[in-house]
Design a protein around this motif. Structure first.
Motif, PDB file in Angstrom:
ATOM      1  N   LYS A   1       0.843  -1.204   0.000  1.00 57.13           N
ATOM      2  CA  LYS A   1       0.000   0.000   0.000  1.00 57.13           C
ATOM      3  C   LYS A   1       0.878   1.254   0.000  1.00 57.13           C
ATOM      4  N   ARG A   2       1.947   1.202   0.768  1.00 50.85           N
ATOM      5  CA  ARG A   2       2.873   2.342   0.814  1.00 50.85           C
ATOM      6  C   ARG A   2       3.500   2.574  -0.562  1.00 50.85           C
ATOM      7  N   ALA A   3       3.909   1.471  -1.223  1.00 51.58           N
ATOM      8  CA  ALA A   3       4.511   1.597  -2.555  1.00 51.58           C
ATOM      9  C   ALA A   3       3.513   2.189  -3.536  1.00 51.58           C
ATOM     10  N   LEU A   4       2.251   1.764  -3.460  1.00 51.31           N
ATOM     11  CA  LEU A   4       1.230   2.294  -4.371  1.00 51.31           C
ATOM     12  C   LEU A   4       0.912   3.750  -4.042  1.00 51.31           C
ATOM     13  N   GLU A   5       0.991   4.121  -2.776  1.00 50.66           N
ATOM     14  CA  GLU A   5       0.794   5.527  -2.395  1.00 50.66           C
ATOM     15  C   GLU A   5       1.887   6.398  -2.988  1.00 50.66           C
ATOM     16  N   VAL A   6       3.127   5.930  -2.914  1.00 51.41           N
ATOM     17  CA  VAL A   6       4.237   6.664  -3.517  1.00 51.41           C
ATOM     18  C   VAL A   6       4.054   6.751  -5.033  1.00 51.41           C
ATOM     19  N   ALA A   7       3.633   5.652  -5.636  1.00 58.21           N
ATOM     20  CA  ALA A   7       3.417   5.639  -7.089  1.00 58.21           C
ATOM     21  C   ALA A   7       2.345   6.643  -7.480  1.00 58.21           C
ATOM     22  N   ALA A   8       1.247   6.678  -6.718  1.00 56.72           N
ATOM     23  CA  ALA A   8       0.162   7.612  -7.028  1.00 56.72           C
ATOM     24  C   ALA A   8       0.592   9.056  -6.816  1.00 56.72           C
ATOM     25  N   ALA A   9       1.407   9.290  -5.797  1.00 52.58           N
ATOM     26  CA  ALA A   9       1.822  10.662  -5.490  1.00 52.58           C
ATOM     27  C   ALA A   9       2.713  11.249  -6.566  1.00 52.58           C
ATOM     28  N   GLY A  10       3.506  10.406  -7.236  1.00 53.12           N
ATOM     29  CA  GLY A  10       4.405  10.921  -8.269  1.00 53.12           C
ATOM     30  C   GLY A  10       4.104  10.434  -9.658  1.00 53.12           C
ATOM     31  N   SER A  11       2.992   9.674  -9.816  1.00 52.51           N
ATOM     32  CA  SER A  11       2.608   9.077 -11.105  1.00 52.51           C
ATOM     33  C   SER A  11       3.714   8.166 -11.642  1.00 52.51           C
ATOM     34  N   HIS A  12       4.251   7.330 -10.763  1.00 51.95           N
ATOM     35  CA  HIS A  12       5.333   6.430 -11.130  1.00 51.95           C
ATOM     36  C   HIS A  12       4.784   5.093 -11.632  1.00 51.95           C
ATOM     37  N   ASN A  13       5.520   4.476 -12.532  1.00 50.11           N
ATOM     38  CA  ASN A  13       5.191   3.123 -12.977  1.00 50.11           C
ATOM     39  C   ASN A  13       5.565   2.133 -11.878  1.00 50.11           C
ATOM     40  N   VAL A  14       4.789   1.056 -11.764  1.00 46.91           N
ATOM     41  CA  VAL A  14       5.009   0.110 -10.666  1.00 46.91           C
ATOM     42  C   VAL A  14       4.726  -1.311 -11.126  1.00 46.91           C
ATOM     43  N   ILE A  15       5.509  -2.260 -10.608  1.00 49.80           N
ATOM     44  CA  ILE A  15       5.270  -3.679 -10.853  1.00 49.80           C
ATOM     45  C   ILE A  15       5.255  -4.394  -9.514  1.00 49.80           C
ATOM     46  N   MET A  16       4.291  -5.314  -9.357  1.00 55.62           N
ATOM     47  CA  MET A  16       4.163  -6.095  -8.129  1.00 55.62           C
ATOM     48  C   MET A  16       4.481  -7.554  -8.436  1.00 55.62           C
ATOM     49  N   ILE A  17       5.350  -8.156  -7.612  1.00 54.75           N
ATOM     50  CA  ILE A  17       5.755  -9.540  -7.808  1.00 54.75           C
ATOM     51  C   ILE A  17       5.339 -10.340  -6.577  1.00 54.75           C
ATOM     52  N   GLY A  18       4.561 -11.390  -6.788  1.00 52.14           N
ATOM     53  CA  GLY A  18       4.140 -12.199  -5.656  1.00 52.14           C
ATOM     54  C   GLY A  18       3.389 -13.433  -6.104  1.00 52.14           C
ATOM     55  N   PRO A  19       3.188 -14.395  -5.211  1.00 55.99           N
ATOM     56  CA  PRO A  19       2.497 -15.640  -5.561  1.00 55.99           C
ATOM     57  C   PRO A  19       1.015 -15.418  -5.826  1.00 55.99           C
ATOM     58  N   PRO A  20       0.347 -16.402  -6.414  1.00 56.08           N
ATOM     59  CA  PRO A  20      -1.090 -16.267  -6.699  1.00 56.08           C
ATOM     60  C   PRO A  20      -1.884 -16.023  -5.415  1.00 56.08           C
ATOM     61  N   GLY A  21      -2.876 -15.163  -5.511  1.00 50.92           N
ATOM     62  CA  GLY A  21      -3.761 -14.922  -4.374  1.00 50.92           C
ATOM     63  C   GLY A  21      -3.214 -13.983  -3.328  1.00 50.92           C
ATOM     64  N   SER A  22      -2.105 -13.310  -3.609  1.00 56.45           N
ATOM     65  CA  SER A  22      -1.527 -12.411  -2.602  1.00 56.45           C
ATOM     66  C   SER A  22      -2.120 -11.011  -2.651  1.00 56.45           C
ATOM     67  N   GLY A  23      -2.970 -10.734  -3.629  1.00 54.80           N
ATOM     68  CA  GLY A  23      -3.678  -9.451  -3.670  1.00 54.80           C
ATOM     69  C   GLY A  23      -3.165  -8.464  -4.686  1.00 54.80           C
ATOM     70  N   LYS A  24      -2.389  -8.920  -5.665  1.00 53.86           N
ATOM     71  CA  LYS A  24      -1.808  -7.999  -6.660  1.00 53.86           C
ATOM     72  C   LYS A  24      -2.902  -7.306  -7.477  1.00 53.86           C
ATOM     73  N   SER A  25      -3.781  -8.100  -8.073  1.00 53.15           N
ATOM     74  CA  SER A  25      -4.846  -7.519  -8.915  1.00 53.15           C
ATOM     75  C   SER A  25      -5.820  -6.701  -8.085  1.00 53.15           C
ATOM     76  N   MET A  26      -6.101  -7.176  -6.878  1.00 51.11           N
ATOM     77  CA  MET A  26      -7.044  -6.470  -6.001  1.00 51.11           C
ATOM     78  C   MET A  26      -6.567  -5.054  -5.715  1.00 51.11           C
ATOM     79  N   MET A  27      -5.279  -4.917  -5.403  1.00 47.39           N
ATOM     80  CA  MET A  27      -4.752  -3.595  -5.079  1.00 47.39           C
ATOM     81  C   MET A  27      -4.585  -2.731  -6.321  1.00 47.39           C
ATOM     82  N   ALA A  28      -4.204  -3.347  -7.445  1.00 47.19           N
ATOM     83  CA  ALA A  28      -4.048  -2.576  -8.679  1.00 47.19           C
ATOM     84  C   ALA A  28      -5.376  -1.957  -9.104  1.00 47.19           C
ATOM     85  N   LYS A  29      -6.465  -2.691  -8.952  1.00 45.82           N
ATOM     86  CA  LYS A  29      -7.775  -2.177  -9.356  1.00 45.82           C
ATOM     87  C   LYS A  29      -8.243  -1.042  -8.456  1.00 45.82           C
TER      88      LYS A  29
END
Length: 513
Positions: A204-232
């Motif tokens: 969440k902190r990484a996405l907050e930083v990304a939103a604050a500066g309009s930065h590109n971001v990639i999330m790496i993690g196993p299935p079901g860890s919430g990547k798509s949920m947070m991106a949406k």
């Protein structure tokens, strides 16, 4: 007799006024000139059937119809209505006194019904710029076109209404839209909220930083860890669209024919999530008739690529130039169009083919070679253009079962807005620069220059991770955004350290843990 009507041709983001000239003399032929495509040439048959089914005979005469300027390509079916009205004007079925006051666009069904068209909003903007009194469009497009003020927009159901209106036998009030009221009422409506996300505070902190500066971001993690949920949920913490951004975004979606019925302005940032089977042309735009691709439809919003390594590698590589330049120029033998594509690039991926590398709750069955081949599907130059790379660990049961909700999007967005206001003030003298992610190298040295301690930390990271010069600039941009979130005028050592921590994929220990 010679009669003229007026319409418009949309090529890329440019709109050109087209004069439809119809001349009728004795004969039996129909000639259509002006570099028309197949859809425009087929208008003859649609017009003939529509007129016949509305009580008018298609004239038996030698008809020459010219679409001027003749060297500009004309595409689509929106020329049906102005051609039909010009033909009726030339046969004196319509009083031609008002034809010069209105721009007309619309596709005709065989029964005379007006079908919706693409690009009604940019056409309306062009009509206002050309000082036309009004614009006549299909009923389905009137709300979209009426966003443009100081222009009378009339939505018509069929050609019979258009004929009666131009002959002063039918009166209709122009469509009125309170653009500002509609815009501001719908800015913060969202069904998705970060309050639904439990745990994952580091992401969440990484996405907050990304939103604050309009930065590109990639999330790496196993299935079901919430990547798509947070991106949406990322659009729910982004700053709301400005009115000018909303107008620009709506124009793009209008040209692509993606606006919903009775939609005026797009009031929320776009979120595009193409499937990994998407082609290069569908992603960047183009085709026989040049249309915006997914990266342009995501302009002023978010482009989310789920399961990034599953995308075709050549398709991903076409993103490299748009991510840098924020525009895409599509050049073909017969045309060149330029579309804007300033978007946040958000991606997610599993750490390995089976998905469970580094997951303490599952056993990974992939070999180090398989993991390296999987990760190599994403090239180094593309990774360099992604500012924030963060790992996501599976959520423990104790966090998953918590009754309390996470922090709401509204609270996160408030911090993001404060950081963006700092950036707005910083870049007020720089046209087309609105956030830290858009800074040039010269601006990085001016606004994000690290002190001696920070520079030493950065030097060690560059040497150990073997980072490129582009990655160096990206780290400084992210550090500047983190400093803005802290309301710090200077980039400090802990800001640099956090920014370096967002370079997970640059580490050399993948496949060795």
């Amino acid at each position: 007799m010679l009669v003229k009507t007026y319409c418009a041709a949309v090529n890329g983001m440019e709109v050109t006024t087209v004069t439809v000239e119809v001349s009728i003399t004795r004969g039996v032929m129909f000639h259509l000139t002006g570099l028309a495509d197949v859809a425009v040439k087929e208008s003859h048959d649609r017009i003939a059937a529509a007129l016949l089914n509305n009580g008018y005979q298609f004239p038996v005469a030698d008809i020459t119809a010219n679409l001027a300027p003749a060297d500009l390509r004309k595409e689509g079916s929106s020329f049906d209505l102005p051609l039909a009205i010009a033909i009726l004007g030339a046969t004196e079925k319509i009083v031609s006194d008002h034809l010069s006051e209105y721009m007309l666009v619309g596709e005709l069904s065989l029964d005379g019904t007006l079908q919706p068209i693409k690009g009604a909003l940019p056409i309306a903007i062009k009509a206002r710029a050309e000082k036309f009194k009004g614009l006549i469009v299909p009923k389905a497009n009137e709300h979209e076109a009426a966003v443009v003020d100081t222009l009378e927009v009339y939505g018509m159901n069929d050609i019979g209404e258009v004929i009666s209106f131009l002959n002063d036998a039918y009166t209709q009030e122009p469509c009125k839209v309170d653009t500002r009221k509609e815009f501001y009422e719908n800015q913060y409506i969202s069904d998705l909220d970060f309050a639904d996300v439990r745990g994952q505070e580091n992401v969440k902190r990484a996405l907050e930083v990304a939103a604050a500066g309009s930065h590109n971001v990639i999330m790496i993690g196993p299935p079901g860890s919430g990547k798509s949920m947070m991106a949406k949920r990322l659009p729910s913490i982004l700053p709301p669209l400005a009115l000018t951004e909303s107008l620009e975004t709506t124009q793009i979606h209008s040209i692509a024919g993606k606006l919903k019925k009775d939609t005026g302005l797009i009031t929320q940032r776009p979120f595009r999530s193409p499937h990994h089977t998407i082609s290069e042309v569908a992603l960047v735009g183009g085709g026989a008739n040049p249309m915006p691709g997914e990266i342009t439809l995501a302009h002023n919003g978010v482009l989310f690529c789920d399961e990034l390594p599953e995308f075709n590698k050549h398709t991903l590589e076409v993103l490299r130039q748009p991510l840098e330049d924020r525009i895409i120029t599509i050049s073909r033998a017969k045309y060149t169009v330029t579309y804007p594509c300033s978007f946040m690039f958000v991606a997610s991926m599993n750490p390995c083919p089976c998905g469970y590398y580094g997951d303490i709750t599952h056993h990974c069955v992939c070999t180090p070679g398989q993991i390296q081949r999987y990760l190599s599907k994403i090239s180094g130059p593309l990774l360099d253009r992604i500012d924030i790379q963060c790992e996501i660990s599976p959520l423990p049961f104790k966090d998953l079962s918590k009754a309390e909700k996470g922090e709401a999007s509204a609270n996160i967005r408030e911090r993001v807005l404060k950081a963006r206001s700092i950036q707005t003030e910083r870049f007020k003298d720089y046209p087309n620069i609105h956030c830290n992610a858009q800074m040039s190298e010269r601006m990085i040295h001016e606004f994000a220059e690290p002190d001696e301690q920070s520079l030493d930390i950065l030097r060690k990271a560059m040497e150990s991770l073997k980072l490129s010069a582009r990655a160096y600039n990206r780290i400084l941009k992210v550090a500047r955004t983190i400093a803005d979130l802290d309301a710090s005028p200077k980039v400090q050592a802990h800001h640099i350290a956090e920014a370096i921590g967002y370079r997970s994929l640059d580490r050399g220990d993948w496949g060795e843990r």
